[in-house]
Scaffold this motif. Sequence first.
Motif, PDB file in Angstrom:
ATOM      1  N   TYR A 100      59.552  40.704 -35.163  1.00  0.00           N
ATOM      2  CA  TYR A 100      58.645  41.249 -36.178  1.00  0.00           C
ATOM      3  C   TYR A 100      58.142  42.646 -35.808  1.00  0.00           C
ATOM      4  O   TYR A 100      57.624  43.358 -36.670  1.00  0.00           O
ATOM      5  CB  TYR A 100      57.458  40.309 -36.365  1.00  0.00           C
ATOM      6  CG  TYR A 100      57.882  38.882 -36.613  1.00  0.00           C
ATOM      7  CD1 TYR A 100      58.472  38.507 -37.816  1.00  0.00           C
ATOM      8  CD2 TYR A 100      57.733  37.911 -35.617  1.00  0.00           C
ATOM      9  CE1 TYR A 100      58.894  37.202 -38.032  1.00  0.00           C
ATOM     10  CE2 TYR A 100      58.149  36.604 -35.827  1.00  0.00           C
ATOM     11  CZ  TYR A 100      58.738  36.259 -37.026  1.00  0.00           C
ATOM     12  OH  TYR A 100      59.158  34.971 -37.236  1.00  0.00           O
ATOM     13  N   LEU A 101      58.297  43.024 -34.534  1.00  0.00           N
ATOM     14  CA  LEU A 101      57.898  44.349 -34.045  1.00  0.00           C
ATOM     15  C   LEU A 101      59.068  44.923 -33.239  1.00  0.00           C
ATOM     16  O   LEU A 101      59.030  44.999 -32.007  1.00  0.00           O
ATOM     17  CB  LEU A 101      56.647  44.248 -33.155  1.00  0.00           C
ATOM     18  CG  LEU A 101      55.373  43.668 -33.778  1.00  0.00           C
ATOM     19  CD1 LEU A 101      54.296  43.472 -32.712  1.00  0.00           C
ATOM     20  CD2 LEU A 101      54.853  44.565 -34.903  1.00  0.00           C
ATOM     21  N   PRO A 102      60.135  45.336 -33.902  1.00  0.00           N
ATOM     22  CA  PRO A 102      61.364  45.707 -33.193  1.00  0.00           C
ATOM     23  C   PRO A 102      61.256  46.971 -32.346  1.00  0.00           C
ATOM     24  O   PRO A 102      62.194  47.307 -31.625  1.00  0.00           O
ATOM     25  CB  PRO A 102      62.376  45.883 -34.331  1.00  0.00           C
ATOM     26  CG  PRO A 102      61.560  46.122 -35.557  1.00  0.00           C
ATOM     27  CD  PRO A 102      60.293  45.361 -35.371  1.00  0.00           C
ATOM     28  N   PHE A 103      60.108  47.648 -32.377  1.00  0.00           N
ATOM     29  CA  PHE A 103      59.926  48.862 -31.579  1.00  0.00           C
ATOM     30  C   PHE A 103      59.489  48.564 -30.149  1.00  0.00           C
ATOM     31  O   PHE A 103      59.415  49.476 -29.320  1.00  0.00           O
ATOM     32  CB  PHE A 103      58.872  49.772 -32.228  1.00  0.00           C
ATOM     33  CG  PHE A 103      57.505  49.130 -32.372  1.00  0.00           C
ATOM     34  CD1 PHE A 103      56.616  49.079 -31.310  1.00  0.00           C
ATOM     35  CD2 PHE A 103      57.115  48.578 -33.590  1.00  0.00           C
ATOM     36  CE1 PHE A 103      55.362  48.484 -31.441  1.00  0.00           C
ATOM     37  CE2 PHE A 103      55.862  47.989 -33.732  1.00  0.00           C
ATOM     38  CZ  PHE A 103      54.987  47.939 -32.649  1.00  0.00           C
ATOM     39  N   LEU A 104      59.192  47.300 -29.824  1.00  0.00           N
ATOM     40  CA  LEU A 104      58.507  46.993 -28.564  1.00  0.00           C
ATOM     41  C   LEU A 104      59.245  47.494 -27.323  1.00  0.00           C
ATOM     42  O   LEU A 104      58.628  47.980 -26.370  1.00  0.00           O
ATOM     43  CB  LEU A 104      58.261  45.486 -28.449  1.00  0.00           C
ATOM     44  CG  LEU A 104      57.176  44.915 -29.371  1.00  0.00           C
ATOM     45  CD1 LEU A 104      57.116  43.397 -29.262  1.00  0.00           C
ATOM     46  CD2 LEU A 104      55.817  45.519 -29.046  1.00  0.00           C
ATOM     47  N   LYS A 105      60.576  47.387 -27.298  1.00  0.00           N
ATOM     48  CA  LYS A 105      61.328  47.797 -26.100  1.00  0.00           C
ATOM     49  C   LYS A 105      61.613  49.301 -26.073  1.00  0.00           C
ATOM     50  O   LYS A 105      62.246  49.792 -25.135  1.00  0.00           O
ATOM     51  CB  LYS A 105      62.624  46.995 -25.999  1.00  0.00           C
ATOM     52  CG  LYS A 105      62.379  45.540 -25.593  1.00  0.00           C
ATOM     53  CD  LYS A 105      63.656  44.738 -25.492  1.00  0.00           C
ATOM     54  CE  LYS A 105      63.358  43.303 -25.089  1.00  0.00           C
ATOM     55  NZ  LYS A 105      64.577  42.444 -25.137  1.00  0.00           N
ATOM     56  N   ASN A 106      61.088  50.000 -27.068  1.00  0.00           N
ATOM     57  CA  ASN A 106      61.236  51.465 -27.081  1.00  0.00           C
ATOM     58  C   ASN A 106      60.092  52.170 -26.348  1.00  0.00           C
ATOM     59  O   ASN A 106      60.126  53.389 -26.189  1.00  0.00           O
ATOM     60  CB  ASN A 106      61.271  51.994 -28.520  1.00  0.00           C
ATOM     61  CG  ASN A 106      62.479  51.495 -29.285  1.00  0.00           C
ATOM     62  OD1 ASN A 106      63.466  51.085 -28.684  1.00  0.00           O
ATOM     63  ND2 ASN A 106      62.404  51.518 -30.605  1.00  0.00           N
ATOM     64  N   TYR A 107      59.082  51.407 -25.920  1.00  0.00           N
ATOM     65  CA  TYR A 107      57.875  52.015 -25.362  1.00  0.00           C
ATOM     66  C   TYR A 107      57.485  51.389 -24.021  1.00  0.00           C
ATOM     67  O   TYR A 107      57.787  50.216 -23.748  1.00  0.00           O
ATOM     68  CB  TYR A 107      56.690  51.829 -26.325  1.00  0.00           C
ATOM     69  CG  TYR A 107      56.787  52.656 -27.582  1.00  0.00           C
ATOM     70  CD1 TYR A 107      56.234  53.933 -27.640  1.00  0.00           C
ATOM     71  CD2 TYR A 107      57.441  52.170 -28.706  1.00  0.00           C
ATOM     72  CE1 TYR A 107      56.322  54.698 -28.800  1.00  0.00           C
ATOM     73  CE2 TYR A 107      57.536  52.917 -29.869  1.00  0.00           C
ATOM     74  CZ  TYR A 107      56.969  54.190 -29.911  1.00  0.00           C
ATOM     75  OH  TYR A 107      57.068  54.944 -31.059  1.00  0.00           O
ATOM     76  N   PHE A 108      56.792  52.177 -23.225  1.00  0.00           N
ATOM     77  CA  PHE A 108      56.041  51.655 -22.082  1.00  0.00           C
ATOM     78  C   PHE A 108      54.589  51.530 -22.522  1.00  0.00           C
ATOM     79  O   PHE A 108      54.026  52.451 -23.119  1.00  0.00           O
ATOM     80  CB  PHE A 108      56.132  52.586 -20.864  1.00  0.00           C
ATOM     81  CG  PHE A 108      55.166  52.206 -19.775  1.00  0.00           C
ATOM     82  CD1 PHE A 108      55.441  51.139 -18.929  1.00  0.00           C
ATOM     83  CD2 PHE A 108      53.947  52.868 -19.631  1.00  0.00           C
ATOM     84  CE1 PHE A 108      54.536  50.757 -17.947  1.00  0.00           C
ATOM     85  CE2 PHE A 108      53.034  52.499 -18.656  1.00  0.00           C
ATOM     86  CZ  PHE A 108      53.334  51.438 -17.810  1.00  0.00           C
ATOM     87  N   PHE A 109      53.983  50.386 -22.225  1.00  0.00           N
ATOM     88  CA  PHE A 109      52.605  50.117 -22.618  1.00  0.00           C
ATOM     89  C   PHE A 109      51.725  49.919 -21.387  1.00  0.00           C
ATOM     90  O   PHE A 109      52.113  49.211 -20.456  1.00  0.00           O
ATOM     91  CB  PHE A 109      52.516  48.844 -23.474  1.00  0.00           C
ATOM     92  CG  PHE A 109      53.273  48.905 -24.765  1.00  0.00           C
ATOM     93  CD1 PHE A 109      52.725  49.510 -25.884  1.00  0.00           C
ATOM     94  CD2 PHE A 109      54.544  48.343 -24.871  1.00  0.00           C
ATOM     95  CE1 PHE A 109      53.414  49.555 -27.084  1.00  0.00           C
ATOM     96  CE2 PHE A 109      55.241  48.391 -26.062  1.00  0.00           C
ATOM     97  CZ  PHE A 109      54.685  49.001 -27.178  1.00  0.00           C
ATOM     98  N   LYS A 110      50.572  50.526 -21.403  1.00  0.00           N
ATOM     99  CA  LYS A 110      49.521  50.179 -20.448  1.00  0.00           C
ATOM    100  C   LYS A 110      48.449  49.439 -21.237  1.00  0.00           C
ATOM    101  O   LYS A 110      47.796  50.017 -22.107  1.00  0.00           O
ATOM    102  CB  LYS A 110      48.929  51.412 -19.773  1.00  0.00           C
ATOM    103  CG  LYS A 110      47.870  51.050 -18.726  1.00  0.00           C
ATOM    104  CD  LYS A 110      47.275  52.280 -18.043  1.00  0.00           C
ATOM    105  CE  LYS A 110      46.236  51.874 -16.994  1.00  0.00           C
ATOM    106  NZ  LYS A 110      45.599  53.057 -16.354  1.00  0.00           N
ATOM    107  N   ILE A 111      48.293  48.161 -20.928  1.00  0.00           N
ATOM    108  CA  ILE A 111      47.358  47.304 -21.646  1.00  0.00           C
ATOM    109  C   ILE A 111      46.124  47.094 -20.773  1.00  0.00           C
ATOM    110  O   ILE A 111      46.229  46.568 -19.661  1.00  0.00           O
ATOM    111  CB  ILE A 111      48.003  45.936 -21.981  1.00  0.00           C
ATOM    112  CG1 ILE A 111      49.302  46.134 -22.775  1.00  0.00           C
ATOM    113  CG2 ILE A 111      47.027  45.059 -22.749  1.00  0.00           C
ATOM    114  CD1 ILE A 111      50.139  44.868 -22.923  1.00  0.00           C
ATOM    115  N   GLU A 112      44.977  47.524 -21.259  1.00  0.00           N
ATOM    116  CA  GLU A 112      43.721  47.359 -20.534  1.00  0.00           C
ATOM    117  C   GLU A 112      42.790  46.494 -21.370  1.00  0.00           C
ATOM    118  O   GLU A 112      42.535  46.804 -22.537  1.00  0.00           O
ATOM    119  CB  GLU A 112      43.060  48.715 -20.280  1.00  0.00           C
ATOM    120  CG  GLU A 112      43.926  49.671 -19.458  1.00  0.00           C
ATOM    121  CD  GLU A 112      43.334  51.064 -19.404  1.00  0.00           C
ATOM    122  OE1 GLU A 112      42.633  51.362 -18.423  1.00  0.00           O
ATOM    123  OE2 GLU A 112      43.574  51.842 -20.352  1.00  0.00           O
ATOM    124  N   THR A 113      42.310  45.402 -20.791  1.00  0.00           N
ATOM    125  CA  THR A 113      41.526  44.455 -21.568  1.00  0.00           C
ATOM    126  C   THR A 113      40.312  43.972 -20.781  1.00  0.00           C
ATOM    127  O   THR A 113      40.342  43.898 -19.554  1.00  0.00           O
ATOM    128  CB  THR A 113      42.412  43.263 -22.015  1.00  0.00           C
ATOM    129  OG1 THR A 113      41.694  42.419 -22.890  1.00  0.00           O
ATOM    130  CG2 THR A 113      42.912  42.465 -20.822  1.00  0.00           C
TER     131      THR A 113
END
Length: 360
Positions: A100-113
């Motif tokens: 449903y979000l096919p862009f996910l492997k195109n990016y590096f994410f830093k997730i801060e929570t």
Amino acid sequence: MIDKDFIPSAYINDVKEGKVSYKSPSNIALVKYWGKKENQLPQNPSISFTLDACATTTNISFKKLETPSNDFSFDLWFEGKSKEDFKPKIKTFLSRVEVYLPFLKNYFFKIETSNSFPHSSGIASSASGMSALALCLMDLEKQLNPEIENDFFVKKASFLARLGSGSACRSIEGDIVQWGNHTNTKGSSDLYGVKYPYEVHDNFKKYHDTILLVDKGQKQVSSTVGHNLMYDHPFAEQRFNQAHENLNQLISVFKSGDLKEFIKIIESEALTLHAMMMTSLPYFILMKPNTLEIINKIWEFREKTNSNVCFTLDAGANVHVLYPEKEKDIVFQFIKDELIVFCENQQYICDRIGFGARKL
């Protein structure tokens, strides 16, 4: 809508990098969801109050990779510290939502929570955390395709959050959210939560929830295991039918403002949830002696004062004390005088109905 409606076509924009932040609340179910089918779909519909103070704030920084990765590329920070042991759960979530979000492997994410409440305090951090994460990812998708309309954005965010944690789909909006197909609720769906569509009396506005932290330890049985035990449960069908009937009754209760009937339904739901745990195989008990002490004190106080205070429980030992705005002073004094002695280190959290997640 069906799940395939959430699979996007080609994106319009090329977004190289950016940052997005959302704050999303937890919620407390009034009619409980217990038992699920494949793909995080509920065996019965549920309805919840969206909370306000108990919330997760999630920031995502993203940068497009030179070439798409074969795997998800992300770092995870919780409360300012790298949290490797949280990463498998996030990876599972990303695997579920990738189609449903096919862009996910195109990016590096830093997730801060971070949470506004103590971790493992019995508040549904998976609901607030997964809904905040889903909203951040939806925000990036909207940057890739600005034509996404708000109604679709909200539905898809709830749909994605559900794939991380079922109850998370009820944390996108407020103040009352229903999830699961129910014949008498317009627009209801197993795929996502919907804002309760019918009239709600002023008695249920600004409702308070004081959460009594009876036991802050790790639950002996995870919610996932508990849900799975409903597959062969001898009372499963009766329970699912009961949830539908209680939702039917709540339509008139919410409209009329009948607090006495509200109490009957909400407390029965809480005790039924724990009855399902105690009658499954294997069976288990998540309530503690002090949980029962608090329940009995609430019943005694209600009998003595004719108050409309009541309790509900999640799949744990902690007690959510619910009461209307007009009784806040007398009930809170009762909580301080008679109930917090039963809490671990006398800890409790004051909350009330909120109105859903917001972008920061």
